[in-house]
Design a protein around this motif. Structure first.
Motif, PDB file in Angstrom:
ATOM      1  N   GLY A  17       0.683  -7.852  -2.459  1.00 19.96           N
ATOM      2  CA  GLY A  17       0.694  -9.309  -2.614  1.00 19.96           C
ATOM      3  C   GLY A  17       1.840  -9.779  -3.480  1.00 19.96           C
ATOM      4  N   ARG A  18       2.561  -8.828  -4.066  1.00 22.43           N
ATOM      5  CA  ARG A  18       3.797  -9.123  -4.803  1.00 22.43           C
ATOM      6  C   ARG A  18       4.945  -8.395  -4.090  1.00 22.43           C
ATOM      7  N   LYS A  19       6.159  -8.837  -4.335  1.00 25.78           N
ATOM      8  CA  LYS A  19       7.327  -8.129  -3.833  1.00 25.78           C
ATOM      9  C   LYS A  19       7.731  -7.108  -4.888  1.00 25.78           C
ATOM     10  N   VAL A  20       7.598  -5.839  -4.569  1.00 31.04           N
ATOM     11  CA  VAL A  20       7.834  -4.765  -5.535  1.00 31.04           C
ATOM     12  C   VAL A  20       9.102  -4.000  -5.158  1.00 31.04           C
ATOM     13  N   ILE A  21      10.014  -3.881  -6.101  1.00 33.97           N
ATOM     14  CA  ILE A  21      11.270  -3.161  -5.885  1.00 33.97           C
ATOM     15  C   ILE A  21      11.300  -1.967  -6.827  1.00 33.97           C
ATOM     16  N   CYS A  22      11.394  -0.788  -6.268  1.00 30.30           N
ATOM     17  CA  CYS A  22      11.398   0.442  -7.065  1.00 30.30           C
ATOM     18  C   CYS A  22      12.778   1.086  -6.988  1.00 30.30           C
ATOM     19  N   ARG A  23      13.427   1.217  -8.144  1.00 35.05           N
ATOM     20  CA  ARG A  23      14.737   1.864  -8.156  1.00 35.05           C
ATOM     21  C   ARG A  23      14.584   3.364  -8.393  1.00 35.05           C
ATOM     22  N   GLU A  57      12.576   9.629   1.082  1.00 37.19           N
ATOM     23  CA  GLU A  57      12.283  10.544   2.187  1.00 37.19           C
ATOM     24  C   GLU A  57      11.114  10.059   3.033  1.00 37.19           C
ATOM     25  N   ALA A  58      10.449   8.987   2.599  1.00 37.57           N
ATOM     26  CA  ALA A  58       9.288   8.461   3.310  1.00 37.57           C
ATOM     27  C   ALA A  58       9.247   6.952   3.098  1.00 37.57           C
ATOM     28  N   PRO A  59       8.496   6.235   3.927  1.00 31.26           N
ATOM     29  CA  PRO A  59       8.379   4.792   3.745  1.00 31.26           C
ATOM     30  C   PRO A  59       7.741   4.451   2.403  1.00 31.26           C
ATOM     31  N   PHE A  60       7.950   3.225   1.963  1.00 34.21           N
ATOM     32  CA  PHE A  60       7.329   2.759   0.727  1.00 34.21           C
ATOM     33  C   PHE A  60       5.817   2.906   0.867  1.00 34.21           C
ATOM     34  N   PRO A  61       5.128   3.379  -0.183  1.00 34.80           N
ATOM     35  CA  PRO A  61       3.711   3.750  -0.034  1.00 34.80           C
ATOM     36  C   PRO A  61       2.732   2.596   0.063  1.00 34.80           C
ATOM     37  N   PHE A  62       3.179   1.369  -0.153  1.00 35.26           N
ATOM     38  CA  PHE A  62       2.252   0.249   0.037  1.00 35.26           C
ATOM     39  C   PHE A  62       3.024  -0.983   0.495  1.00 35.26           C
ATOM     40  N   GLU A  63       2.299  -1.928   1.063  1.00 35.36           N
ATOM     41  CA  GLU A  63       2.901  -3.107   1.688  1.00 35.36           C
ATOM     42  C   GLU A  63       3.615  -3.991   0.657  1.00 35.36           C
TER      43      GLU A  63
END
Length: 240
Positions: A143-149, A155-161
């Protein structure tokens, strides 16, 4: 004396530079795919648990261990301290001082990653400066826009929407962080209280924008010997 340095931090590299040419081994966990070269003999990868670490100490005639891993290395540091104590190998942790807020900072300390969701409103843009290893603990930030540096490409898609990776290798200047936060429209910053000047630039950028920061508290200090500077770490090495 063969010194084993458990590395992965800038401080570990500074120690290694000072000990270049001496009887010492640098050990890196292998969390980064292409780590920077080190000025000492270097091994990369885990030891294989308690027994593997004990075996390495014996096979390499390690006479002292300096742990200069990340302040949040909650498995390797306690385990290494216990193993060294069990066989009488001197052990010391190089633990850099934690960050403390200054005027203009808007920090809230939390104990776990899971607590972040109770502070951040829906729809906010959140910048994670915590690395990928604990990313799954932020799954309740949907429900938030999360950016992980992170340093390495994912190697895989982001683990949550609602999340996205941003690849970048430190160090980052204050200007780098200011420009990035402006471009991304960052509303909240989440970091671990790792300490250190090099990684504090994102805190300076957050202060300039008035961005609130969720600061994840450090784990409790251990009961083993601890020094807080490279100078003191080298003095400990010299004394052993």
């Amino acid at each position: 004396m063969t010194l084993l340095i458990l590395g992965g931090t800038g401080e570990a590299r500074q120690v290694a530079e000072a000990l270049k040419g001496q009887d010492a081994i640098m050990s890196l966990a292998g969390a980064t795919r292409d780590p920077l070269s080190q000025p000492l003999t270097t091994r990369v990868g885990g030891f294989g648990g308690k027994e593997g670490f004990l075996r390495f100490l014996k096979q390499n005639a390690i006479s002292a261990v300096l742990d200069a891993t990340h302040p949040f290395a909650q498995q390797i540091t306690p385990r290494s301290a216990r193993v060294c104590a069990s066989v009488g190998v001197p052990f010391c942790q190089l633990l850099r001082p934690e960050w403390t807020p200054v005027e203009g900072d808007r920090w809230t300390e939390i104990k776990t990653e899971e607590e972040a969701a109770s502070h951040i409103p829906m729809g906010a843009t959140v910048f994670l400066g915590t690395g990928r290893q604990t990313l799954a603990r932020f799954a309740n930030l949907s429900g938030r826009k999360v950016i992980c540096r992170q340093i390495d490409p994912p190697e895989a898609p982001f683990p949550f929407e609602g999340g996205a990776y941003l690849v970048g290798r430190p160090p980052f200047s204050v200007k780098d962080e200011v420009d990035l936060f402006s471009k991304l429209g960052v509303d909240w910053l989440i970091v671990k209280n790792a300490g250190g000047a090099l990684s504090a630039t994102k805190l300076t950028a957050a202060r300039q924008f008035g961005i609130p920061v969720l600061m994840i508290a450090r784990p409790p200090r251990g009961d083993w010997p601890i020094v807080t500077s490279v100078k003191d770490a080298l003095a400990w090495v010299a004394s052993h």
